[in-house]
Enzyme design. Sequence first.
Site, PDB file in Angstrom:
ATOM      1  N   CYS A   1      10.537 119.859  15.547  1.00  0.00           N
ATOM      2  CA  CYS A   1      11.074 118.141  16.226  1.00  0.00           C
ATOM      3  C   CYS A   1      12.358 118.366  14.774  1.00  0.00           C
ATOM      4  CB  CYS A   1       9.474 117.519  15.027  1.00  0.00           C
ATOM      5  SG  CYS A   1       8.016 117.547  15.636  1.00  0.00           S
TER       6      CYS A   1
ATOM      7  N   HIS B   1      12.269 113.980  31.409  1.00  0.00           N
ATOM      8  CA  HIS B   1      14.365 113.511  31.800  1.00  0.00           C
ATOM      9  C   HIS B   1      14.008 112.189  32.730  1.00  0.00           C
ATOM     10  CE1 HIS B   1      14.430 117.443  29.275  1.00  0.00           C
ATOM     11  NE2 HIS B   1      14.477 116.307  28.663  1.00  0.00           N
TER      12      HIS B   1
ATOM     13  N   LYS C   1       1.019 117.594  26.631  1.00  0.00           N
ATOM     14  CA  LYS C   1       2.542 117.238  27.400  1.00  0.00           C
ATOM     15  C   LYS C   1       3.511 117.889  27.550  1.00  0.00           C
ATOM     16  CE  LYS C   1       6.129 116.217  24.780  1.00  0.00           C
ATOM     17  NZ  LYS C   1       6.377 115.702  23.409  1.00  0.00           N
TER      18      LYS C   1
ATOM     19  N   CYS D   1       1.826 120.573  12.509  1.00  0.00           N
ATOM     20  CA  CYS D   1       2.399 119.279  13.112  1.00  0.00           C
ATOM     21  C   CYS D   1       2.176 119.303  14.609  1.00  0.00           C
ATOM     22  CB  CYS D   1       4.109 119.877  13.586  1.00  0.00           C
ATOM     23  SG  CYS D   1       5.004 118.777  14.828  1.00  0.00           S
TER      24      CYS D   1
ATOM     25  N   HIS E   1       4.091 120.584  17.619  1.00  0.00           N
ATOM     26  CA  HIS E   1       4.600 122.330  17.692  1.00  0.00           C
ATOM     27  C   HIS E   1       3.284 122.632  17.325  1.00  0.00           C
ATOM     28  CE1 HIS E   1       8.464 119.575  18.230  1.00  0.00           C
ATOM     29  NE2 HIS E   1       8.483 121.288  18.654  1.00  0.00           N
TER      30      HIS E   1
ATOM     31  N   CYS F   1       9.173 120.500   9.950  1.00  0.00           N
ATOM     32  CA  CYS F   1       9.410 121.347  11.453  1.00  0.00           C
ATOM     33  C   CYS F   1      10.232 121.819  11.794  1.00  0.00           C
ATOM     34  CB  CYS F   1       8.365 120.761  12.192  1.00  0.00           C
ATOM     35  SG  CYS F   1       7.891 121.093  13.499  1.00  0.00           S
TER      36      CYS F   1
ATOM     37  N   LYS G   1       9.120 122.924  28.297  1.00  0.00           N
ATOM     38  CA  LYS G   1       8.925 124.017  28.543  1.00  0.00           C
ATOM     39  C   LYS G   1       8.196 125.232  27.402  1.00  0.00           C
ATOM     40  CE  LYS G   1      13.375 127.127  28.960  1.00  0.00           C
ATOM     41  NZ  LYS G   1      15.139 127.058  28.283  1.00  0.00           N
TER      42      LYS G   1
ATOM     43  N   HIS H   1      14.009 118.160  33.024  1.00  0.00           N
ATOM     44  CA  HIS H   1      12.096 117.932  33.578  1.00  0.00           C
ATOM     45  C   HIS H   1      11.890 117.165  34.176  1.00  0.00           C
ATOM     46  CE1 HIS H   1      10.694 117.184  29.992  1.00  0.00           C
ATOM     47  NE2 HIS H   1      11.492 117.736  29.123  1.00  0.00           N
TER      48      HIS H   1
HETATM   49 ZN   LIG Z   1       7.109 120.136  14.992  1.00  0.00          ZN
END
Ligand SMILES: [Zn+2]
Length: 509
Positions: free
Chosen positions: A131, A23, A294, A145, A148, A128, A297, A20
């Site tokens: 992560c 990257h 951010k 987190c 997430h 997490c 996906k 994506h």
């Molecule tokens: Zn996380």
Amino acid sequence: MATEPLYFTTPLFYVNAEPHLGHTYVTLVGDVLARFWRARGRTVLTLTGTDEHGDKIAQAAAAAGVEPKAHADRVSGLFRSTWEAVGFRYDHFIRTTDAYHVAFVRSVLADIHARGDIYFGSYRGLYCFGCERFYQERELVDGVCPDHRVVPTVIAEENYFFRMSAYQERLRATLEARPALIVPEGYRNEVLALLREPIGDLCISRPKSRLAWGIELPFDERYVTYVWFDALLNYVSALDHLGRMELWPAAHHLIGKDILKPHAVFWPTILMAAGLPLFQRLCVHGHWQMQQGKMSKSVGNVVRPLDMKARYGMDAFRYYLLREMAFGQDAEFSETALVQRLNGDLANGLGNLASRVLAMQQRYFAGVLRPLAPEAPDERLRAAFAEARRELDAHVADLAFHRALEALFRALDHANKYVVETAPFTLAKDEARLPRVGAILHELCEALRVTAQLVEPFLPETASRLAGLLGFPPVRLGELGLPWGTAFPAGHATRPPEPLFPRVEVVPE
Ligand SMILES: [Zn+2]
């Protein structure tokens, strides 16, 4: 100093998502830097690859109903085929499942264990899974987190720990003594702030009972190693494999700010424990934002590089990414802004200049270049492009790609103004003024030649097409760095114009 080799690395990409924008951006930056420094005679090696072990991959494979390795093969292949399709070059592609990498990680683990910097202990912490790391209470935001937005799982188990705390003071002192170790400066300050609190030791194992998809510890077969300990070592294992260890301290790691802590704290302390010198520079970029948050996906707004190439051409996409983001800061991705850059800077600025100059060269001289005016040389354009070259070099050294392109396009503005001010299309009506028209067009062809050379790292396809239109075979692009006024031999002819950047009329929402 200016002859030192350069080793650029992208992060290893997790094989839990297709390529994506994040990257794409960092791999593009590696491609630009390699092209730029090679054109200046430096030895360059670039590395990219895929990170294939860990919880996330095991889960993604399970969700797809395949073995982790089969899943990794497929997604890793997707990265390679995408980079090839969009023209990103790199010298080596590493996979953390490659046998040489696995052997290297095991040997480093055995070595650090033998030195006493890895110990066995029990641990209870907040983990997490997204992560793949434990969090300290104070790192959480409202108990979840920060990346997430999930409540971490409490995990209690016996594990191996890397004595990271033993290297905290040495890392802090190194960072104080080497201000350019982490750039831009804001990220260095962030890391220095982290180092004011105890960093603790790093849990570097996962019991196979919980996770089997990883590199087995050489000193305890009941465990695999933590995915970061595995992945970070790729930067060295690849060089060892390639027989290019002389490049080691020359590493410039290109990373996104979300992986600052593993690269700025885990990685240098691992290197210290392994008895290796630190990398040259950690280059940290910001995030691409879309509407809010951010891009990832899970958010669902993925920008696929192949879609962008098909819709706008790869060079327009490259230009937009490099021009829009100030390296280190966040930027907002918008196709509307991309189209504005394409129609404005590229089509109206560079494309239009090339069309006008090449069309006049055809109309008045059947493409054949006339001499520069020796009695009254036109210094304006020459000076503008010499200045652009100086600025561009300085800005690329500072990773300020947006400023580098700005400098070059300022010179192109000069060239477009020069056409209006000298008005060769008016002078050409008087046959006696044709030598002056020929000299003006020669200056402008020089401007286009220098542009082709300077723009090549950023817009390689455009550079090659422009060189072709100027009558140079693409292989001679490297020779375009000749002094102003000497590049076009007597009788040299340019080709009729072709549009470099077709305008996009429909602005998408
Ligand atoms: Zn996380």
